[in-house]
Design an enzyme around this catalytic site. Structure first.
Site, short mmCIF file in Angstrom:
data_model
loop_
_atom_site.label_atom_id
_atom_site.label_comp_id
_atom_site.label_asym_id
_atom_site.label_seq_id
_atom_site.Cartn_x
_atom_site.Cartn_y
_atom_site.Cartn_z
CB SER A 206 -0.89 0.00 1.24
OG SER A 206 -1.48 -1.26 1.41
C1 LIG Z 1 -3.21 -4.49 -0.01
S1 LIG Z 1 -2.60 -6.12 0.19
C2 LIG Z 1 -1.79 -6.11 1.76
C3 LIG Z 1 -0.62 -5.21 1.94
C4 LIG Z 1 0.24 -5.62 3.11
N1 LIG Z 1 -0.33 -5.31 4.39
C5 LIG Z 1 1.64 -5.08 2.97
O1 LIG Z 1 2.14 -4.38 3.85
O2 LIG Z 1 2.26 -5.38 1.93
C6 LIG Z 1 -4.05 -7.07 0.62
C7 LIG Z 1 -3.75 -8.52 0.93
O3 LIG Z 1 -4.89 -9.07 1.57
C8 LIG Z 1 -4.94 -10.43 1.22
N2 LIG Z 1 -6.28 -10.93 1.53
C9 LIG Z 1 -7.42 -10.74 0.81
N3 LIG Z 1 -8.45 -11.34 1.41
C10 LIG Z 1 -7.97 -11.93 2.54
C11 LIG Z 1 -8.56 -12.71 3.57
N4 LIG Z 1 -9.86 -13.00 3.53
N5 LIG Z 1 -7.77 -13.15 4.57
C12 LIG Z 1 -6.45 -12.85 4.59
N6 LIG Z 1 -5.84 -12.13 3.63
C13 LIG Z 1 -6.58 -11.66 2.62
C14 LIG Z 1 -4.56 -10.42 -0.26
O4 LIG Z 1 -4.15 -11.69 -0.70
C15 LIG Z 1 -3.46 -9.38 -0.28
O5 LIG Z 1 -2.19 -9.97 -0.14
#
Ligand SMILES: C[S@@+](CC[C@H](N)C(=O)[O-])C[C@H]1O[C@@H](n2cnc3c(N)ncnc32)[C@H](O)[C@@H]1O
Length: 379
Positions: A90
């Site tokens: 992000s």
């Molecule tokens: C915007 S990215 C995260 C960025 C991260 N916090 C970083 O610092 O790089 C969103 C992430 O949420 C994960 N995600 C989506 N749905 C999810 C769920 N139900 N449970 C856990 N992770 C999930 C996606 O696979 C993705 O890797």
């Protein structure tokens, strides 16, 4: 070894940290934790432009220290897809905003939802120590990658692989804070149930997939409720289990209207203005939108569909023609919503908030305090 491994990132990290509008203890984290160590060799910028570490190591390193979201996985990692972002690092200013909103205190235990690259988890470890940080990621490959980046950086948070919507820590209340880095429209019950007293959940929230953007929900918790205001707009990718649009399909050109009317001004206005569209998503639940083009029109039309069980759709044309179909007349609903908004003295996003009540099984959007309900949905 490529020569890029000797390039010094420190001045870049310091410059990025200095430009963030956040308290000093949050800003400092971005100077201390090297973002580029959590990024893959190939990634994409906001305009879908590609950064390849091998082909252009300096460009790749430079973009890592800009305040931009960088896509790190597309199409859930599948080949030959449309290139839809499914994981990203992000934008640092957005991360700083969420960390600030969480009001994390030294002894807190924090759950991060959506490990992604692991960068945010590394910031949390820097702030609290590895033992107080748990992070959960639905995608196995991404979780494995984040784990190795985190370990290589010398921090050891608990990295769980699983769906955060159903994940439960043995039914025990164990977290003081949850920071979710994916958007939800239905706050998972397990998030509330896992909170210790005086807990806080910070998450991107939107009423439905396909609605405009989203908002940052900052929710204080009790045993069975989560309640708080929206702190402005925020756009994040959806939690995997909640990203399907559902409801009425978009009205293709051939679909005949059940009611057509002509208005004087271009009716697309509020939907083409991001801020107004976002407000409308809080005022009026259960819709999504997009654009279409008729072959003989100079400008695209805006389409709306209902994402609730009541079917409805609309097409709004630049020349003032409004077409509607289905039981739910979305344009009429929107006009009523605007009239209410005017009568409430035009509240801003931060005047709106959300109450999630697990006992009653409802989720309520309100304005100027929980007693002024705008709409509720069954969870
Ligand atoms: C915007 S990215 C995260 C960025 C991260 N916090 C970083 O610092 O790089 C969103 C992430 O949420 C994960 N995600 C989506 N749905 C999810 C769920 N139900 N449970 C856990 N992770 C999930 C996606 O696979 C993705 O890797």
């Amino acid at each position: 070894m490529g020569h890029y491994q000797t390039m010094d990132h420190t001045p870049l990290a310091r410059a990025l940290a200095a430009q963030l509008a956040a308290p000093e203890h949050i800003r400092r984290l971005f100077a201390q934790v090297p973002r580029h160590r959590f990024l893959p060799d190939v990634m994409w910028g906001p305009g879908r432009e590609q950064y390849d570490r091998t082909a252009d190591p300096e460009g790749w390193l430079a973009v890592a220290y800009t305040d931009q979201a960088l896509t790190t996985q597309r199409d859930d990692g599948a080949e030959g897809g449309m290139g839809v972002p499914s994981s990203s690092s992000s934008a640092p200013s957005v991360m700083a905003r969420m960390l600030t909103a969480a009001r994390i205190e030294p002894a807190h235990r924090v759950l991060e939802v959506g490990t992604g690259t692991g960068f945010n988890a590394a910031l949390l470890c820097q702030l609290l120590g590895s033992g107080q940080v748990v992070t959960v990621e639905v995608d196995e490959g991404i979780a494995a990658g984040a784990r190795s980046s985190l370990y290589a950086h010398g921090v050891h948070p608990t990295v769980l692989t699983g769906d955060a919507e159903t994940y439960a820590s043995g039914g025990q209340a164990s977290y003081d804070r949850i920071i979710s880095t994916c958007t939800v429209s239905r706050l998972p019950s397990v998030w509330v149930r896992q909170m210790r007293p005086r807990g806080r959940i910070v998450t991107p929230w939107a009423p439905a997939p396909g609605a405009p953007g989203g908002v940052l929900a900052v929710l204080d918790t009790t045993d069975s409720t989560a309640e708080g205001r929206f702190e402005g707009g925020l756009s994040f990718m959806w939690a995997r289990g909640q990203r399907e649009r559902g409801g009425t399909p978009p009205p293709h050109q051939g679909v005949p209207a059940e009611r057509t009317e002509q208005v004087l001004a271009d009716p697309r206005g509020p939907w083409l203005d991001g801020d107004q569209a976002l407000l409308l998503s809080l005022l009026m639940p259960g819709w999504s939108y997009g654009m279409g083009q008729e072959p003989d029109a100079t400008e695209p039309y805006v389409w709306l569909t209902s994402t609730t069980d009541t079917p409805g759709w609309a097409r709004l044309h630049a020349n003032g023609r409004i077409e509607q179909g289905g039981t739910r007349r979305l344009v009429d609903d929107a006009n009523r919503a605007w009239a209410l908004w005017e009568s409430w003295d035009r509240p801003e996003i931060s005047d709106f908030g959300l109450t999630v009540d697990l006992t009653r099984g409802v989720q309520t959007v309100w304005v100027h305090g929980p007693q002024h309900t705008i709409w509720s949905t069954r969870r």
